[in-house]
Design a protein around this motif. Structure first.
Motif, short mmCIF file in Angstrom:
data_model
loop_
_atom_site.label_atom_id
_atom_site.label_comp_id
_atom_site.label_asym_id
_atom_site.label_seq_id
_atom_site.Cartn_x
_atom_site.Cartn_y
_atom_site.Cartn_z
N GLN A 1 -37.34 -8.51 -27.25
CA GLN A 1 -38.40 -9.62 -27.81
C GLN A 1 -38.67 -8.78 -29.50
O GLN A 1 -39.16 -9.66 -30.25
N THR A 2 -38.92 -7.54 -29.24
CA THR A 2 -39.41 -6.89 -30.65
C THR A 2 -38.50 -7.42 -31.48
O THR A 2 -39.16 -7.88 -32.79
N GLU A 3 -37.26 -7.36 -31.57
CA GLU A 3 -36.29 -7.59 -32.55
C GLU A 3 -36.40 -9.20 -32.94
O GLU A 3 -36.63 -9.43 -34.00
N LYS A 4 -36.90 -10.23 -31.96
CA LYS A 4 -36.89 -11.35 -32.30
C LYS A 4 -38.19 -11.60 -33.02
O LYS A 4 -38.35 -12.33 -33.94
N PHE A 5 -39.33 -11.04 -32.58
CA PHE A 5 -40.71 -10.98 -33.23
C PHE A 5 -40.46 -10.63 -34.83
O PHE A 5 -41.26 -11.39 -35.71
N LEU A 6 -39.53 -9.40 -34.94
CA LEU A 6 -39.65 -9.04 -36.55
C LEU A 6 -38.72 -9.88 -37.25
O LEU A 6 -39.05 -10.32 -38.39
N ARG A 7 -37.86 -10.51 -36.67
CA ARG A 7 -37.03 -11.66 -37.36
C ARG A 7 -37.96 -12.96 -37.44
O ARG A 7 -37.88 -13.64 -38.84
N ASP A 8 -38.98 -13.30 -36.63
CA ASP A 8 -39.66 -14.34 -36.95
C ASP A 8 -40.85 -13.87 -38.01
O ASP A 8 -41.12 -14.90 -38.80
N ILE A 9 -41.15 -12.81 -38.33
CA ILE A 9 -42.06 -12.53 -39.22
C ILE A 9 -41.26 -12.53 -40.65
O ILE A 9 -41.83 -13.25 -41.63
N LEU B 1 -35.93 -3.95 -39.57
CA LEU B 1 -34.59 -4.69 -38.91
C LEU B 1 -33.41 -4.18 -39.44
O LEU B 1 -32.30 -4.16 -38.77
N ARG B 2 -33.33 -3.51 -40.56
CA ARG B 2 -31.97 -2.90 -41.11
C ARG B 2 -31.39 -1.94 -40.07
O ARG B 2 -30.21 -1.98 -40.15
N HIS B 3 -32.34 -1.35 -39.22
CA HIS B 3 -31.43 -0.35 -38.43
C HIS B 3 -31.99 -0.44 -36.95
O HIS B 3 -31.67 0.47 -36.01
N TYR B 4 -32.71 -1.77 -36.93
CA TYR B 4 -32.87 -2.15 -35.50
C TYR B 4 -31.68 -2.64 -34.62
O TYR B 4 -31.04 -3.29 -35.23
N PRO B 5 -31.61 -2.25 -33.23
CA PRO B 5 -30.41 -2.85 -32.73
C PRO B 5 -30.65 -4.20 -32.20
O PRO B 5 -31.73 -4.73 -32.12
N GLU B 6 -29.58 -5.09 -32.23
CA GLU B 6 -29.75 -6.35 -32.24
C GLU B 6 -29.62 -6.74 -30.55
O GLU B 6 -29.28 -5.65 -29.81
N ALA B 7 -29.95 -7.73 -30.03
CA ALA B 7 -30.14 -7.95 -28.62
C ALA B 7 -28.45 -7.77 -27.83
O ALA B 7 -28.81 -7.12 -26.91
N GLU B 8 -27.74 -8.23 -28.43
CA GLU B 8 -26.47 -7.89 -27.87
C GLU B 8 -26.09 -6.46 -27.75
O GLU B 8 -25.71 -6.05 -26.53
N ASP B 9 -26.50 -5.62 -28.70
CA ASP B 9 -26.46 -4.21 -28.63
C ASP B 9 -27.12 -3.64 -27.50
O ASP B 9 -26.66 -2.89 -26.52
N ILE B 10 -28.40 -4.14 -27.25
CA ILE B 10 -28.98 -3.63 -26.15
C ILE B 10 -28.65 -3.92 -24.81
O ILE B 10 -28.39 -3.09 -23.89
#
Length: 97
Positions: free
Chosen positions: A13-21, A39-48
Motif C-alpha cells: 500500500q505504501t508503493e501505491k500511496f507514493l505513486r498516487d502522490i 519509488l526509484r528503488h522501492y519494490p513493486e507490489a508483484e516483487d513483494i
C-alpha cells in the motif's frame, strides 16, 4: 507486534500511496519529486508478493530436507525458526486496514 500479512500489505500500500502522490498535480512539486525519488528503488507490489512466495517455498523445501536427511546445519535451520518478512497470500482487496 506486526503480523507478516500486515507488514506485506503495508509495504504494497505504501508503493501505491507514493505513486498516487507522484500523479497528483495539485500537490507541491517538491513533494511529488521526493515521492518519485523514493519509488526509484522501492519494490513493486508483484516483487513483494513474489518474495513472500519464495519465502514460503524455502520453508517447505527446508522442512523436506530436514525430514529426509535429519537435522539441518544451524545456518539453514535458523531460517525455519524465523518469521518470514513477507507473506504470499494476497488479500481479497487492497483496502487500507
Amino acid at each position: 507486534m506486526t503480523m507478516v500479512n500486515e507488514r506485506t500489505r503495508s509495504v504494497v500500500q505504501t508503493e501505491k500511496f507514493l505513486r498516487d502522490i507522484v500523479r497528483d498535480p495539485t500537490l507541491p512539486e517538491a513533494l511529488r519529486l521526493r515521492a518519485k525519488g523514493l519509488l526509484r528503488h522501492y519494490p513493486e507490489a508483484e516483487d513483494i508478493w513474489h518474495a513472500g512466495q519464495l519465502e514460503e517455498q524455502r520453508k517447505v523445501e527446508l522442512l523436506g530436507l530436514e525430514e529426509k536427511h535429519g537435522p539441518l546445519p544451524p545456518v539453514l535451520s535458523i531460517w525455519l525458526a524465523t518469521e518470514p518478512l513477507f507473506c504470499d497470500e494476497r488479500p481479497d482487496s487492497d483496502s487500507v486496514a
